[in-house]
Design a protein around this motif. Sequence first.
Motif, short mmCIF file in Angstrom:
data_model
loop_
_atom_site.label_atom_id
_atom_site.label_comp_id
_atom_site.label_asym_id
_atom_site.label_seq_id
_atom_site.Cartn_x
_atom_site.Cartn_y
_atom_site.Cartn_z
N ALA A 36 -22.40 8.42 -16.24
CA ALA A 36 -22.93 8.24 -17.59
C ALA A 36 -22.50 6.89 -18.16
N SER A 37 -21.25 6.51 -17.92
CA SER A 37 -20.77 5.21 -18.41
C SER A 37 -21.53 4.06 -17.75
N TYR A 49 -23.98 12.95 -18.99
CA TYR A 49 -22.87 13.41 -19.82
C TYR A 49 -22.92 14.93 -19.99
N GLN A 50 -24.11 15.46 -20.22
CA GLN A 50 -24.25 16.91 -20.37
C GLN A 50 -23.87 17.65 -19.09
N SER A 74 -15.76 10.73 -27.01
CA SER A 74 -15.95 12.04 -26.36
C SER A 74 -15.05 12.17 -25.14
N LEU A 75 -14.84 11.07 -24.42
CA LEU A 75 -13.96 11.11 -23.25
C LEU A 75 -12.50 11.31 -23.67
N ASN A 96 -21.47 16.70 -17.17
CA ASN A 96 -20.06 16.36 -16.93
C ASN A 96 -19.87 15.26 -15.88
N GLY A 127 -27.98 8.52 -19.27
CA GLY A 127 -26.56 8.66 -19.58
C GLY A 127 -26.25 9.95 -20.32
N PHE A 140 -19.50 7.77 -27.14
CA PHE A 140 -19.25 8.26 -25.79
C PHE A 140 -17.78 8.12 -25.43
N TRP A 183 -19.33 12.02 -16.22
CA TRP A 183 -19.02 11.00 -17.22
C TRP A 183 -18.96 9.59 -16.63
#
Length: 303
Positions: free
Chosen positions: A62-63, A54-55, A86-87, A57, A50, A83, A59
Motif C-alpha cells: 500500500a505504501s 491497506y484493507q 494508521s500504521l 493488511n 493502495g 496512512f 501495508w
Amino acid sequence: MAWLIAYKSEQKNISQVTALSFFALNPLVMLEALGNGHNEMMMIAFITLGLILYQKNKWLWASVAFTFACLIKLPALLIFPIFGLSLLTTSNSLQTRLTRGLIAGSVFISLFFIFYRFMGPFPDVIQGVIDSFSRRSFSPAYALHVIVREFNPEFAKAILANTRNLFFLIYIFILIQFVRKKLTLLEAGFLAYLFQIFLSNAFRIWYPLWLIPFAVLNLNSKTYWRVFLFGVAVQFSMVSYYILWRWHWRYWDWGLSGPLAPYWNYFTIMTPFTVSWTFTLPFLGELIGKWKDKNKFEKELWI
C-alpha cells in the motif's frame, strides 16, 4: 481502476456492480478522465490500489502504491500522513508500529527521490512544485478574493493565504479525529480532499476526481451524492463560463451600462456567479435525502 473496483474491492451491503456503476457512469470519469485524458486518472487508480491493499493488511505494498500516486500528482500526498498514522496506531506493539512507520517512510522517500532524479534537475523540479501553489482560479477562496478586492484590495490579499491556513487547521483536526478513531481512513481521506478542493486557491473541473477512490470504496448516501452532483455541477460550469458569458452576458446592455458596469468583466462577474452554485450543488442531494427520509439516507445508499 474498473478492474480494481469490480474484482478487488469489498464493501458491506454494496455490490461491486453498484460501485463499478458509480465509478463508470460518473460524468467526471467519462468526460474528464476518458475524454480529456487527465493524469488524475492514474493518480486515483494508485490511490484506490493502495486503499484496497491497506484493507487487506498489505501495508507495505500500500505504501508503494501511495508513493506512485504521489509521483504522478502531488495532491496524493494528502493521504500519506493519514496512512502513516494508521500504521502507528493499529498495532498493540510499539516496536511493530515504529517498524512499519519507518519502512513505509523509507519506501516513500527512496522511491520519491529515485524517480524525481529522472524528471530533470532536482532544484528545478521542486521550484515547479512551489510555483504551483501560487495559482489562482475559480475556487471559493478566489471568488471571495475577487469580490472583496473591488472594495478593499488590502484585505483581499489576506483571503487566499488565510484560507490555505484554514485548510491546514482542518487537516490537522481530521488527523486528530482519525487517531481518536472517530473517522476511518476512507472517511478521513474523503474529508481531506473535499476541504482541499473547497479551500484551495485554484480549482480545475477535474479536481473532484480526487474524491472518487474514497467514495467508491465507502459508498453511502453522502459520498454518492456529493461526488455525483459535484461531477455534474463542474461540467455544467463550463456552460456558464464559456457560453453564458461569451455569447450573452458579455454583450448585455444592462451589464455594460447598468449599476454593475464598473465590474462587468469576465473574472469579476463569472467567477463569483459560477462558483456559488458549483460548490453548493454537491450538497443538494444530502439536503433532499435527509428531508425526505433521514433514517434511510443515513443508513442506506439512498438513490
